[in-house]
Design a protein around this motif. Structure first.
Motif, mmCIF file in Angstrom:
data_model
loop_
_atom_site.group_PDB
_atom_site.id
_atom_site.type_symbol
_atom_site.label_atom_id
_atom_site.label_comp_id
_atom_site.label_asym_id
_atom_site.label_seq_id
_atom_site.Cartn_x
_atom_site.Cartn_y
_atom_site.Cartn_z
ATOM 1 N N TYR A 179 -5.569 -102.199 16.854
ATOM 2 C CA TYR A 179 -4.921 -102.691 18.062
ATOM 3 C C TYR A 179 -4.358 -101.529 18.871
ATOM 4 O O TYR A 179 -3.793 -100.603 18.303
ATOM 5 N N GLN A 180 -4.502 -101.602 20.181
ATOM 6 C CA GLN A 180 -3.906 -100.611 21.067
ATOM 7 C C GLN A 180 -2.701 -101.181 21.799
ATOM 8 O O GLN A 180 -1.774 -100.458 22.136
ATOM 9 N N ASN A 181 -2.735 -102.467 22.070
ATOM 10 C CA ASN A 181 -1.653 -103.163 22.769
ATOM 11 C C ASN A 181 -1.371 -104.471 22.045
ATOM 12 O O ASN A 181 -2.303 -105.201 21.707
ATOM 13 N N ILE A 182 -0.093 -104.759 21.851
ATOM 14 C CA ILE A 182 0.314 -106.001 21.195
ATOM 15 C C ILE A 182 1.351 -106.673 22.080
ATOM 16 O O ILE A 182 2.313 -106.038 22.527
ATOM 17 N N LEU A 183 1.162 -107.959 22.317
ATOM 18 C CA LEU A 183 2.087 -108.754 23.118
ATOM 19 C C LEU A 183 2.712 -109.805 22.208
ATOM 20 O O LEU A 183 1.997 -110.535 21.522
ATOM 21 N N VAL A 184 4.032 -109.858 22.195
ATOM 22 C CA VAL A 184 4.720 -110.885 21.419
ATOM 23 C C VAL A 184 5.711 -111.599 22.332
ATOM 24 O O VAL A 184 6.481 -110.971 23.042
ATOM 25 N N GLY A 185 5.620 -112.915 22.345
ATOM 26 C CA GLY A 185 6.523 -113.735 23.150
ATOM 27 C C GLY A 185 7.644 -114.280 22.289
ATOM 28 O O GLY A 185 7.415 -114.670 21.142
ATOM 29 N N ALA B 232 8.028 -113.211 14.156
ATOM 30 C CA ALA B 232 6.834 -112.725 14.863
ATOM 31 C C ALA B 232 7.062 -111.309 15.385
ATOM 32 O O ALA B 232 6.156 -110.468 15.324
ATOM 33 N N VAL B 233 8.260 -111.026 15.873
ATOM 34 C CA VAL B 233 8.572 -109.683 16.367
ATOM 35 C C VAL B 233 8.514 -108.686 15.216
ATOM 36 O O VAL B 233 7.935 -107.603 15.349
ATOM 37 N N SER B 234 9.088 -109.046 14.079
ATOM 38 C CA SER B 234 9.056 -108.144 12.918
ATOM 39 C C SER B 234 7.628 -107.819 12.518
ATOM 40 O O SER B 234 7.294 -106.661 12.249
ATOM 41 N N LYS B 235 6.779 -108.824 12.483
ATOM 42 C CA LYS B 235 5.376 -108.615 12.133
ATOM 43 C C LYS B 235 4.680 -107.769 13.197
ATOM 44 O O LYS B 235 3.906 -106.861 12.878
ATOM 45 N N ALA B 236 4.947 -108.054 14.456
ATOM 46 C CA ALA B 236 4.333 -107.292 15.553
ATOM 47 C C ALA B 236 4.748 -105.822 15.490
ATOM 48 O O ALA B 236 3.933 -104.933 15.747
ATOM 49 N N ILE B 237 6.000 -105.562 15.131
ATOM 50 C CA ILE B 237 6.470 -104.188 14.992
ATOM 51 C C ILE B 237 5.707 -103.482 13.879
ATOM 52 O O ILE B 237 5.252 -102.344 14.041
ATOM 53 N N GLN B 238 5.527 -104.164 12.759
ATOM 54 C CA GLN B 238 4.776 -103.583 11.638
ATOM 55 C C GLN B 238 3.341 -103.247 12.045
ATOM 56 O O GLN B 238 2.842 -102.161 11.753
ATOM 57 N N VAL B 239 2.689 -104.193 12.706
ATOM 58 C CA VAL B 239 1.298 -103.994 13.120
ATOM 59 C C VAL B 239 1.203 -102.865 14.150
ATOM 60 O O VAL B 239 0.302 -102.018 14.084
ATOM 61 N N ALA B 240 2.139 -102.841 15.099
ATOM 62 C CA ALA B 240 2.130 -101.794 16.128
ATOM 63 C C ALA B 240 2.335 -100.417 15.489
ATOM 64 O O ALA B 240 1.646 -99.455 15.844
ATOM 65 N N LYS B 241 3.253 -100.337 14.553
ATOM 66 C CA LYS B 241 3.520 -99.061 13.879
ATOM 67 C C LYS B 241 2.282 -98.616 13.095
ATOM 68 O O LYS B 241 1.884 -97.454 13.160
ATOM 69 N N HIS B 242 1.671 -99.534 12.388
ATOM 70 C CA HIS B 242 0.480 -99.233 11.589
ATOM 71 C C HIS B 242 -0.680 -98.735 12.451
ATOM 72 O O HIS B 242 -1.443 -97.871 12.036
ATOM 73 N N ASN B 243 -0.801 -99.278 13.654
ATOM 74 C CA ASN B 243 -1.919 -98.949 14.542
ATOM 75 C C ASN B 243 -1.585 -97.925 15.616
ATOM 76 O O ASN B 243 -2.454 -97.530 16.382
ATOM 77 N N GLY B 244 -0.325 -97.520 15.719
ATOM 78 C CA GLY B 244 0.072 -96.638 16.805
ATOM 79 C C GLY B 244 -0.097 -97.316 18.156
ATOM 80 O O GLY B 244 -0.414 -96.682 19.163
#
Length: 95
Positions: A6-12, A22-34
């Motif tokens: 992922y390059q961009n992640i959107l969380v509502g 959902a935010v916690s998971k999105a943060i993990q995924v964003a960190k993992h993928n840069g």
């Protein structure tokens, strides 16, 4: 973790516990993928303006200051989630 890049992640978010998860998971995924993380607020006006049993305002004329207070609350919420992401090194923006 899944093997996606992922390059961009959107969380509502809407202020619920589920959105917080959902935010916690999105943060993990964003960190993992840069990836860049975008946090946005979703305001369900049905919950405020008398369409559901849990409405906090009710039917009728709604004072603009009440709507402004709700808007401010959500702006602060998305800003705090974006800060949470930035604190762990994620490039985060709030909208």
């Amino acid at each position: 973790m899944l093997a996606f890049n992922y390059q961009n992640i959107l969380v509502g978010v809407d202020g619920s516990k589920t959105a917080g998860k959902a935010v916690s998971k999105a943060i993990q995924v964003a960190k993992h993928n840069g990836a860049k993380l975008y946090v946005v607020a979703v305001i369900n006006d049905r919950e405020f303006i008398g369409v559901s049993k849990s409405a906090s305002i009710g039917f009728g004329n709604v004072d603009p200051s009440t709507i402004e207070a709700i808007k401010t609350r959500f702006e602060n919420l998305v800003a705090s989630y974006a800060k949470q992401a930035k604190d762990v090194g994620v490039n985060a923006k709030h909208l």
